[in-house]
Design a protein around this motif. Structure first.
Motif, PDB file in Angstrom:
ATOM      1  N   TRP A  74       0.824  -1.202   0.000  1.00  0.00           N
ATOM      2  CA  TRP A  74       0.000   0.000   0.000  1.00  0.00           C
ATOM      3  C   TRP A  74       0.861   1.257   0.000  1.00  0.00           C
ATOM      4  O   TRP A  74       2.068   1.220   0.206  1.00  0.00           O
ATOM      5  N   HIS A  75       0.191   2.371  -0.212  1.00  0.00           N
ATOM      6  CA  HIS A  75       0.835   3.689  -0.231  1.00  0.00           C
ATOM      7  C   HIS A  75      -0.106   4.653   0.477  1.00  0.00           C
ATOM      8  O   HIS A  75      -1.280   4.778   0.105  1.00  0.00           O
ATOM      9  N   ASN A  76       0.373   5.312   1.519  1.00  0.00           N
ATOM     10  CA  ASN A  76      -0.461   6.250   2.287  1.00  0.00           C
ATOM     11  C   ASN A  76      -0.447   7.624   1.640  1.00  0.00           C
ATOM     12  O   ASN A  76       0.619   8.198   1.409  1.00  0.00           O
ATOM     13  N   ASN A  77      -1.649   8.138   1.355  1.00  0.00           N
ATOM     14  CA  ASN A  77      -1.742   9.410   0.653  1.00  0.00           C
ATOM     15  C   ASN A  77      -3.104  10.037   0.938  1.00  0.00           C
ATOM     16  O   ASN A  77      -4.106   9.328   1.124  1.00  0.00           O
ATOM     17  N   TRP A  78      -3.143  11.389   0.947  1.00  0.00           N
ATOM     18  CA  TRP A  78      -4.404  12.084   1.201  1.00  0.00           C
ATOM     19  C   TRP A  78      -5.421  11.867   0.081  1.00  0.00           C
ATOM     20  O   TRP A  78      -6.608  12.119   0.256  1.00  0.00           O
ATOM     21  N   GLN A  79      -4.972  11.385  -1.075  1.00  0.00           N
ATOM     22  CA  GLN A  79      -5.877  11.140  -2.197  1.00  0.00           C
ATOM     23  C   GLN A  79      -6.428   9.719  -2.189  1.00  0.00           C
ATOM     24  O   GLN A  79      -6.748   9.153  -3.226  1.00  0.00           O
ATOM     25  N   TRP A  80      -6.574   9.141  -1.010  1.00  0.00           N
ATOM     26  CA  TRP A  80      -6.991   7.746  -0.899  1.00  0.00           C
ATOM     27  C   TRP A  80      -8.418   7.499  -1.376  1.00  0.00           C
ATOM     28  O   TRP A  80      -8.787   6.362  -1.669  1.00  0.00           O
ATOM     29  N   LEU A  81      -9.222   8.556  -1.491  1.00  0.00           N
ATOM     30  CA  LEU A  81     -10.592   8.389  -1.976  1.00  0.00           C
ATOM     31  C   LEU A  81     -10.687   8.453  -3.498  1.00  0.00           C
ATOM     32  O   LEU A  81     -11.786   8.442  -4.040  1.00  0.00           O
ATOM     33  N   ASN A  82      -9.551   8.551  -4.171  1.00  0.00           N
ATOM     34  CA  ASN A  82      -9.575   8.415  -5.625  1.00  0.00           C
ATOM     35  C   ASN A  82     -10.120   7.022  -5.952  1.00  0.00           C
ATOM     36  O   ASN A  82      -9.709   6.036  -5.345  1.00  0.00           O
ATOM     37  N   PRO A  83     -11.061   6.901  -6.907  1.00  0.00           N
ATOM     38  CA  PRO A  83     -11.680   5.590  -7.142  1.00  0.00           C
ATOM     39  C   PRO A  83     -10.681   4.462  -7.385  1.00  0.00           C
ATOM     40  O   PRO A  83     -10.848   3.362  -6.854  1.00  0.00           O
ATOM     41  N   PHE A  84      -9.631   4.726  -8.167  1.00  0.00           N
ATOM     42  CA  PHE A  84      -8.700   3.656  -8.500  1.00  0.00           C
ATOM     43  C   PHE A  84      -7.285   4.044  -8.088  1.00  0.00           C
ATOM     44  O   PHE A  84      -6.774   5.100  -8.468  1.00  0.00           O
ATOM     45  N   SER A  85      -6.648   3.167  -7.321  1.00  0.00           N
ATOM     46  CA  SER A  85      -5.343   3.464  -6.724  1.00  0.00           C
ATOM     47  C   SER A  85      -4.241   3.634  -7.754  1.00  0.00           C
ATOM     48  O   SER A  85      -3.303   4.400  -7.544  1.00  0.00           O
ATOM     49  N   ASP A  86      -4.332   2.914  -8.881  1.00  0.00           N
ATOM     50  CA  ASP A  86      -3.233   2.994  -9.840  1.00  0.00           C
ATOM     51  C   ASP A  86      -3.115   4.371 -10.489  1.00  0.00           C
ATOM     52  O   ASP A  86      -2.090   4.688 -11.090  1.00  0.00           O
ATOM     53  N   ALA A  87      -4.145   5.204 -10.352  1.00  0.00           N
ATOM     54  CA  ALA A  87      -4.031   6.581 -10.834  1.00  0.00           C
ATOM     55  C   ALA A  87      -3.041   7.377  -9.988  1.00  0.00           C
ATOM     56  O   ALA A  87      -2.487   8.380 -10.449  1.00  0.00           O
ATOM     57  N   ILE A  88      -2.791   6.927  -8.750  1.00  0.00           N
ATOM     58  CA  ILE A  88      -1.855   7.601  -7.851  1.00  0.00           C
ATOM     59  C   ILE A  88      -0.517   6.874  -7.822  1.00  0.00           C
ATOM     60  O   ILE A  88       0.548   7.486  -7.869  1.00  0.00           O
ATOM     61  N   THR A  89      -0.564   5.546  -7.758  1.00  0.00           N
ATOM     62  CA  THR A  89       0.664   4.769  -7.576  1.00  0.00           C
ATOM     63  C   THR A  89       1.289   4.294  -8.882  1.00  0.00           C
ATOM     64  O   THR A  89       2.439   3.861  -8.882  1.00  0.00           O
ATOM     65  N   ALA A  90       0.534   4.355  -9.989  1.00  0.00           N
ATOM     66  CA  ALA A  90       0.995   3.811 -11.272  1.00  0.00           C
ATOM     67  C   ALA A  90       1.419   2.347 -11.117  1.00  0.00           C
ATOM     68  O   ALA A  90       2.336   1.872 -11.770  1.00  0.00           O
ATOM     69  N   ASP A  91       0.731   1.644 -10.214  1.00  0.00           N
ATOM     70  CA  ASP A  91       1.067   0.255  -9.914  1.00  0.00           C
ATOM     71  C   ASP A  91      -0.222  -0.447  -9.493  1.00  0.00           C
ATOM     72  O   ASP A  91      -0.838  -0.082  -8.494  1.00  0.00           O
ATOM     73  N   ASP A  92      -0.628  -1.462 -10.246  1.00  0.00           N
ATOM     74  CA  ASP A  92      -1.887  -2.150  -9.954  1.00  0.00           C
ATOM     75  C   ASP A  92      -1.879  -2.842  -8.597  1.00  0.00           C
ATOM     76  O   ASP A  92      -2.929  -3.043  -7.991  1.00  0.00           O
TER      77      ASP A  92
END
Length: 581
Positions: A74-92
């Motif tokens: 996982w990756h802790n970030n304030w954008q955690w409510l983004n529907p899909f995590s890979d938009a933030i982490t670039a990692d499925d």
């Protein structure tokens, strides 16, 4: 009169040859610019980035400390409510979780060097474990202090010169250890939180900001909070007191103005000697005859009161979230066993007693308390703050197998015969309706799982891994010891195990379902569902030895089908990974 060619209504037409000249000149300039451009040519793999200079970054964020748990990442970030995590982490494979909440420290002083027999020390260690577990579950970081911290305090030399008696000296050592650690909360290790997670006082203390030295009515010297400057100021004032030699109390040597005195807290229980003698006669009598045995009884009493406080916070009972339960009830078997363990009243030396801070409670042994509601819920609801939800999230491949009642799933079947995001659509239908798409549903699901309100009123597990969840780990989540319960190993369930699971799923409280549905299963159905889940676990690579990935020539194998299922159910896959992390 103006000629038509000069009128604004008839614009002048330029000769075709002139337009060709201008075009040729422009192309020549572009060609010269490209030939003499000295900027480095991007590599083929960076070409997309070169032509999209303002596009989103494709670099994965750097890994953080404590970013893995088992196979989850996982990756802790304030954008955690983004529907899909890979938009933030670039990692499925990395889920975005909310930032980790900092736990404010809460301190208790314990003199491990005092002369005591081994049985007494063992009993006291059990009480210390109970204290740590209870405060941890409420969002604090419990720390046991000792003489080592007190000796490091610069004020220790001034204390040593005063040569105080044992009782007052022990109180000073406690404050010196606290002063060395700095801002925080200092309590007696018999002071425990006995209130809901969102209690106003506990919520305030979790902020970690204590501008003034504060004590509380009714708790004597059992509970303080303050910043380092105030603590050191009170210590210096007490050490400089001229009446210190004949005193028996630290508080007597400090000016009343040094403390802010707050009202009696409703959510804090103090099991001091006078309280135990007055309210819990059986424990008091045992302490007088056999201290070690009495301390063990006191630990049992405290655990029973912590459990009672938890049940009192959730008077509406427990909901086991199980969408499509006719096909997937076996997935919720571990959650049902956990709920039964939470309902079960622990052993207590005073079964009819109440916590010191809540004398008007309904004891766990009373008939009204024993009939705690336990139900299977096909959809999540957030209308009641007194309902505790235990959710089991299956991987889309597992759910697809159960709904198809077959291990043989094909890509054709997935795309033509199944709807998208079937689990999430059913789980959120009551709160969001039937018209909303997966991206909006996943945001609501994440709030239910990881928001402050949702996390305090529910527990979320993954269907393929929840049978291995250790009971000792869950005790730190709830804050008290749990009664032992059976665990389900889908991969190694014998015929007797299948019969046991079938009997436990036939609990009368679970049979009646929504809209008259029956949620009980026969032994044959249970065995078939267990086999399907075990097969899904092997395809997902959970619970067994990992296999090295090989290049596949065919995309219709188990791995290819799994990828197709995940691509077809993006929101369900995101929900599973989020709950797993």
């Amino acid at each position: 009169y103006r000629k038509p060619g000069l009128s604004t209504a008839y614009p002048k037409k330029y000769p075709r040859k002139l337009l060709w000249k201008y075009t040729a000149a422009a192309l020549l300039l572009i060609l010269l610019f490209l030939l003499f451009d000295t900027s480095p040519v991007p590599a083929a793999k960076d070409a997309a980035q070169h032509i999209r200079p303002f596009g989103p970054s494709v670099h994965t964020p750097p890994t953080q400390r404590n970013h893995t748990g088992g196979e989850a990442r996982w990756h802790n970030n304030w954008q955690w409510l983004n529907p899909f995590s890979d938009a933030i982490t670039a990692d499925d494979s990395r889920s975005v979780l909310p930032p980790i909440r900092e736990r404010p420290p809460i301190y208790a002083f314990y003199d491990a060097d005092a002369a005591k027999d081994e049985e007494t020390k063992s009993a006291e260690n059990k009480l210390l474990l109970t204290w740590r577990r209870a405060w941890w579950a409420q969002g604090f970081k419990p720390v046991i202090l000792g003489k080592a911290e007190a000796l490091q305090n610069p004020l220790y030399e001034r204390f040593q010169v005063r040569k105080l008696d044992n009782e007052l000296g022990a109180e000073f050592m406690r404050w010196l250890a606290w002063g060395q650690m700095g801002t925080g909360i200092l309590v007696n290790w018999l002071v425990l939180p006995m209130g809901p997670y969102d209690d106003p006082l506990l919520s305030y203390l979790r902020r970690g900001e204590y501008p003034r030295l504060t004590r509380y009515k009714g708790l004597g010297g059992g509970f303080f909070s303050g910043d380092k400057a105030s603590i050191d100021g009170a210590l210096s004032e007490a050490l400089d007191s001229k009446e210190l030699k004949g005193s028996h109390s630290f508080l007597e040597q400090v000016s009343p103005n040094a403390f802010e005195v707050d009202p009696i807290p409703k959510s804090i229980a103090f099991y001091e000697a006078s309280t135990v003698t007055e309210k819990y006669k059986s424990v008091s009598t045992q302490l007088s005859s056999d201290k070690a045995a009495g301390l063990r009884s006191l630990a049992q009493l405290i655990v029973s009161h912590l459990h009672l406080t938890f049940l009192s916070s959730f008077t509406s009972g427990f909901a086991i979230l199980t969408p499509h339960r006719a096909h997937s009830l076996v997935l919720s078997h571990p959650a049902i066993n956990l709920a039964n363990s939470l309902i079960h009243c622990p052993q207590s030396p005073a079964p009819d007693s109440c916590p010191p801070n809540n004398p008007q409670c309904t004891p766990c042994s009373s008939p009204t308390r024993s009939a705690v509601s336990l139900k299977i819920a096909g959809s999540y609801t957030n209308t009641s703050s007194s309902l505790f939800t235990i959710g089991t999230v299956p991987h889309p491949y597992t759910l697809t197998s159960l709904l198809a009642k077959s291990k043989e799933i094909t890509v054709r079947h997935v795309r033509r015969d199944t709807a998208r995001d079937q689990w999430l659509a059913a789980a959120t239908r009551e709160t969001l309706g039937a018209e909303i798409g997966g991206p909006d549903r996943i945001v609501s699901f994440k709030e239910a799982v990881a928001s402050k309100r949702g996390a305090a009123r529910g527990l979320w597990l993954t269907a393929e891994e929840n049978e291995g969840l250790e009971r000792r780990e869950l005790e730190w989540h709830f804050g008290f010891e749990l009664a032992a319960y059976n665990q389900t190993d889908y991969g190694a369930l014998s015929a007797q195990g299948v019969a046991r699971v079938t009997a436990e799923l036939a609990d009368p409280r679970l049979v009646a379902g929504e809209e008259g549905q029956q949620s009980s299963l026969g032994e044959k159905e249970v065995r078939h569902q267990v086999e399907l889940v075990a097969h899904a676990k092997s395809v997902l690579g959970i619970g067994g030895r990992k296999k090295k990935k090989k290049k596949r020539k065919k995309k219709d194998g188990a791995e290819g089908v799994r990828e197709a299922v995940e691509a077809w159910n993006l929101a369900d896959t995101e929900a599973w990974r989020f709950a797993r992390a």
